[in-house]
Design an enzyme around this catalytic site. Structure first.
Site, PDB file in Angstrom:
ATOM      1  N   GLY B  55     -12.394   4.373 -50.248  1.00  0.00           N
ATOM      2  CA  GLY B  55     -12.710   3.443 -49.174  1.00  0.00           C
ATOM      3  C   GLY B  55     -14.205   3.380 -48.929  1.00  0.00           C
ATOM      4  CB  THR B  56     -16.815   6.038 -48.985  1.00  0.00           C
ATOM      5  OG1 THR B  56     -16.303   6.766 -47.877  1.00  0.00           O
ATOM      6  CG2 THR B  56     -18.323   6.118 -48.969  1.00  0.00           C
ATOM      7  CD  GLN B 159      -9.269   5.231 -38.995  1.00  0.00           C
ATOM      8  OE1 GLN B 159      -8.161   5.526 -38.542  1.00  0.00           O
ATOM      9  NE2 GLN B 159      -9.958   6.043 -39.767  1.00  0.00           N
ATOM     10  CB  SER B 176      -9.544   4.032 -47.277  1.00  0.00           C
ATOM     11  OG  SER B 176      -9.501   5.287 -47.880  1.00  0.00           O
ATOM     12  CB  ALA B 177      -4.975   4.205 -51.011  1.00  0.00           C
ATOM     13  CG  HIS B 178      -7.359   9.092 -48.085  1.00  0.00           C
ATOM     14  ND1 HIS B 178      -7.585  10.108 -47.188  1.00  0.00           N
ATOM     15  CD2 HIS B 178      -8.505   8.404 -48.187  1.00  0.00           C
ATOM     16  CE1 HIS B 178      -8.841  10.029 -46.777  1.00  0.00           C
ATOM     17  NE2 HIS B 178      -9.419   9.015 -47.363  1.00  0.00           N
ATOM     18  CB  CYS B 302     -20.701  23.255 -33.156  1.00  0.00           C
ATOM     19  SG  CYS B 302     -19.331  22.771 -32.107  1.00  0.00           S
TER      20      CYS B 302
END
Lengths: 71, 357
Positions: B55-56, B159, B176-178, B302
């Site tokens: 997807g990125t 999303q 994005s498939a995952h 953090c």
């Protein structure tokens, strides 16, 4: 300035914890100057003021934040 | 479903679809069928769909390719302040104007209209819904302002695709498939006809969106199969998960003092909820929840590789420390959510006590 808290070098949420622990040391209407260089401090001081109904006065210089005790 | 499709495609789709021998042609048929399936879901033509290694990669190809294609018209990218870092990293390559969001994480449409109608704008980019706080963005309205200004709109829909419908009006869209429960390593990009796109990569055909090198065809086939399966149940699953999110949104402020549940309570993704606990270290909270059997994410500094707080939480002006993001999925039961809600107050209380609060 009624109280200066030097929290430089401390990671969030520690500066906010110190602020919450010590704000009662100044009278209502008094001002706390918080020195904090954690990158989350600027955002989280303002969020804390909103959540705890304290007055955020602004950041007169980098890593310095002023809060007035309102109650 | 994805697993079965993957196993079937591994035996039938191993060949290079660009080759002319029979195994290659079989692979080409599988590729075409997957492309048609994505086209149907996205409401585009099959030849407008391309596959990418993630997807990125798809989002970055969309931004960089569309900017290159519009270079004669302008050099500026307008984007929301809550884009995925994939888009922000691409934006950092050139000139960009960032448009803010309100406290609930919704795009400032007035500022958006001003920004996209300015001089030299080549492309606008808007995430379909915040990946960190779940707030659904006003894509249709943003698209109409882009249309008036003659600026193509890229929507990062990672999303949303497979869960909720994405309004039309965009010029480019990635997924994005995952994110919908498919295999990792598959990104999908749709570029509408008439949108000028020039590849940011060295390759044969610079004007046709296509990833350089071979795609993982068995994974693409599995991604298409899983999207079909997920879409078939999206409505009922969305209702179920949304009710569980409502329960978390209501219960957490009642049982945990000094907590801020963030994001829009109504205009939101069905499966995602984010909250921040005052005086709590996000990393410590994440580990404590992990020990209790809950895998959650955090936007606290953090927990970030950069040690900076989440740019989304900052843009909204909400508390960034003690932050927890809960993503529910098809395997999450009501009992899981109840157990989470039962253990959370004690964990937060314990961490606060350790911190001297």
């Amino acid at each position: 300035m009624d109280l200066v808290l030097d929290c430089r070098g401390l990671k969030c949420p520690l500066p906010i914890i110190r602020l919450a622990q010590r704000i009662g040391d100044v009278p209502v209407g008094g001002v706390v100057r918080l020195l904090a260089d954690d990158p989350a401090a600027e955002n989280d001081v303002q969020a804390w003021c909103r959540m705890k109904s304290q007055e955020y006065l602004g950041s007169p210089e980098k890593d310095v934040f002023e809060v007035r005790r309102t109650g | 479903m994805a697993r079965e499709a993957l196993l079937a495609a591994l035996s039938d789709g191993w060949a290079d679809p660009a080759r002319l021998y029979s195994a290659g042609r079989r692979a080409q048929q599988l590729s075409d069928a997957a492309r048609a399936a994505f086209a149907e879901v996205l409401g585009v033509r099959p030849d407008e769909v391309s596959f990418w290694p993630s997807g990125t990669a798809a989002a970055q190809a969309a931004v960089l390719g569309a900017l290159a294609g519009r270079a004669r018209r302008g050099d500026t990218l307008v984007h929301s302040a809550i884009e995925h870092s994939a888009v922000l990293h691409a934006a950092a390559r050139g000139k960009a104007i960032e448009v803010g969001v309100d406290r609930r994480g919704r795009l400032d449409l007035e500022a958006w209209e001003r920004a996209v109608s300015g001089d030299g704008v080549a492309l606008a980019s808007l995430i379909s819904a915040s990946h960190e706080v779940g707030t659904v963005q006003p894509v249709a309205a943003a698209a109409s302002y882009c249309d008036e200004a003659g600026v193509p709109l890229f929507v990062d829909a990672a999303q949303s695709v497979g869960r909720v419908d994405v309004p039309g009006g965009w010029s480019l869209l990635s997924a994005s498939a995952h994110k919908w429960g498919g295999p990792p390593g598959v990104g999908v990009l749709a570029v509408r006809k008439g949108v000028r796109w020039i590849s940011p990569y060295p390759q044969d055909d610079l004007y046709r969106p296509q990833a350089p090198g071979s795609v993982d065809l068995p994974a693409v086939v599995a991604a298409a199969a899983s999207l079909r399966a997920v879409r078939a149940e999206a409505q009922t699953e969305g209702v179920r998960l949304s009710a569980l999110v409502d329960r978390i949104r209501e219960r957490v402020p009642m049982t945990v003092p000094d907590v801020e549940v963030v994001g829009d309570p109504v205009e939101r993704l069905p499966h995602l909820v984010t909250f921040s606990c005052l005086y709590v270290d996000g990393e410590a909270l994440l580990h404590a929840l992990d020990r209790a059997g809950f895998a959650v994410s955090s936007g606290s500094s953090c927990t970030a590789s950069t040690l900076r707080p989440s740019h989304v939480l900052e843009a909204m002006g909400v508390l960034s420390h003690g932050n927890v993001r809960v993503s529910l999925h098809s395997g999450t039961s009501e009992a899981d959510v109840e157990r989470f809600l039962t253990v959370l107050p004690g964990i937060v209380e314990g961490l606060r006590r350790e911190a001297g609060m």
